[in-house]
Design a protein around this motif. Structure first.
Motif, PDB file in Angstrom:
ATOM      1  N   ILE A  74       0.834  -1.207   0.000  1.00 32.68           N
ATOM      2  CA  ILE A  74       0.000   0.000   0.000  1.00 32.68           C
ATOM      3  C   ILE A  74       0.866   1.253   0.000  1.00 32.68           C
ATOM      4  N   LEU A  75       1.937   1.240   0.780  1.00 31.55           N
ATOM      5  CA  LEU A  75       2.852   2.384   0.809  1.00 31.55           C
ATOM      6  C   LEU A  75       3.471   2.621  -0.561  1.00 31.55           C
ATOM      7  N   THR A  76       3.871   1.561  -1.228  1.00 32.28           N
ATOM      8  CA  THR A  76       4.485   1.695  -2.548  1.00 32.28           C
ATOM      9  C   THR A  76       3.484   2.190  -3.578  1.00 32.28           C
ATOM     10  N   VAL A  77       2.262   1.691  -3.534  1.00 34.34           N
ATOM     11  CA  VAL A  77       1.228   2.182  -4.453  1.00 34.34           C
ATOM     12  C   VAL A  77       0.975   3.669  -4.223  1.00 34.34           C
ATOM     13  N   PHE A  78       0.859   4.058  -2.968  1.00 32.31           N
ATOM     14  CA  PHE A  78       0.580   5.457  -2.634  1.00 32.31           C
ATOM     15  C   PHE A  78       1.727   6.365  -3.097  1.00 32.31           C
ATOM     16  N   THR A  79       2.960   5.988  -2.791  1.00 28.82           N
ATOM     17  CA  THR A  79       4.098   6.829  -3.181  1.00 28.82           C
ATOM     18  C   THR A  79       4.273   6.852  -4.694  1.00 28.82           C
ATOM     19  N   THR A  80       3.972   5.754  -5.366  1.00 29.72           N
ATOM     20  CA  THR A  80       4.087   5.724  -6.828  1.00 29.72           C
ATOM     21  C   THR A  80       3.073   6.665  -7.473  1.00 29.72           C
ATOM     22  N   VAL A  81       1.839   6.630  -7.001  1.00 29.32           N
ATOM     23  CA  VAL A  81       0.801   7.493  -7.575  1.00 29.32           C
ATOM     24  C   VAL A  81       1.115   8.963  -7.307  1.00 29.32           C
ATOM     25  N   ILE A  82       1.444   9.302  -6.075  1.00 32.90           N
ATOM     26  CA  ILE A  82       1.733  10.691  -5.722  1.00 32.90           C
ATOM     27  C   ILE A  82       2.971  11.192  -6.449  1.00 32.90           C
ATOM     28  N   TRP A 206       8.224   2.638  -8.372  1.00 30.74           N
ATOM     29  CA  TRP A 206       7.771   1.316  -7.919  1.00 30.74           C
ATOM     30  C   TRP A 206       8.957   0.399  -7.620  1.00 30.74           C
TER      31      TRP A 206
END
Length: 288
Positions: A74-82, A206
């Motif tokens: 979840i952290l990686t998805v969030f940081t990738t999108v932002i 990612w």
């Protein structure tokens, strides 16, 4: 268009070579996927090639039940999108003025951009600088260092340079300013380059490993790639399965499932941007 026999033969030869290289590239991936769905006995006996033996979901059941891995995901998805959103925004805001001849500092700034591509920052001063601004053991270090790439800036600038001047002049005559021109006209017509650079930025964030390895010490802030590295290399992360008889996974099957788990999102996203990828990359590489 009529092609000669030699041109057709050359085209077929290239096609065959690409097919061969594709198969060679797929074999390791298929092997890892097969191991993740195979029984521990078949893997231990080296019976698995590119097709699962003793098909089972046990490795995946154990893996998907781990909250710490989902937290990193979840952290990686969030940081990738932002990070991707901010990177596209910053890159567009820089590339648009640099593409205009009337912007006098553009030449000097482009030289500075090229210099940053040729001469990379030394690791120790870079580490000290990032730590001095409060990004050490801070999840923002997974985002901020990746919001601008000189290579991607050049691609977007090249795309903007071939944007029709007539459209811009007509918009300016209607009282449109530069910011409104960029956000209401230029960017909506730049889907190809935006999709291409979104893929470039997104894959980098990612798959980032060096930044979190240097700057993240708290395991709660480990991104997915660092968590996978911990999962694979730390013996304490693996369950003691040798003495348990009613399970059907082993250390090798769990490691394979972890690797596949990390690449699934990229594989799922790529088909949606593939149609823009070649067009955007070619636009940025042909004209300067």
């Amino acid at each position: 268009m009529h092609l000669s026999r030699s041109e057709k033969a050359f085209g077929y030869g290239i096609l065959v070579l690409l097919c061969i290289f594709s198969v060679i590239a797929l074999i390791p991936l298929l092997s890892v996927i097969s191991i993740s769905f195979s029984s521990s006995r078949a893997v231990d006996l080296n019976l698995v090639t590119i097709w699962p033996k003793g098909f089972t979901f046990d490795s995946w059941s154990y893996l998907l039940a781990r909250w710490d891995l989902w937290r990193s995901f979840i952290l990686t998805v969030f940081t990738t999108v932002i990070s991707t959103f901010l990177a596209l925004l910053v890159t567009a805001l820089l590339a648009y003025p640099l593409s205009k001849k009337e912007f006098l500092p553009a030449g000097i700034l482009m030289v500075a951009v090229v210099i940053t591509m040729v001469f990379k920052a030394p690791i120790v001063p870079y580490f000290l600088t990032v730590r001095s601004i409060g990004l050490y053991n801070n999840p923002l270090v997974l985002v901020i260092p990746h919001i601008l790439s000189p290579f991607n800036l050049i691609i977007m600038r090249t795309f903007f340079k071939q944007f029709p001047k007539e459209l811009e002049e007509a918009a300016f005559m209607e009282g449109c300013g530069y910011f409104r021109m960029l956000f209401y006209f230029v960017l909506p017509l730049s889907k190809a380059v935006l999709a291409t650079l979104a893929l470039f930025y997104g894959v980098v964030v990612w798959n980032q490993f060096q930044h979190p390895l240097f700057f993240i010490q708290n395991p709660d802030w480990f991104p997915l790639q660092l968590k996978i590295r911990q999962f694979i290399t730390d013996p304490n992360e693996m369950p003691f399965v040798e003495s348990i008889m009613d399970i059907n996974y082993s250390e090798r099957t769990l490691k394979s499932a972890t690797v596949v788990f990390a690449i699934i999102p990229v594989v799922l996203v790529y088909p949606f941007v593939q149609k823009y990828f070649v067009k955007g990359a070619m636009i940025g590489s042909v004209k300067g």
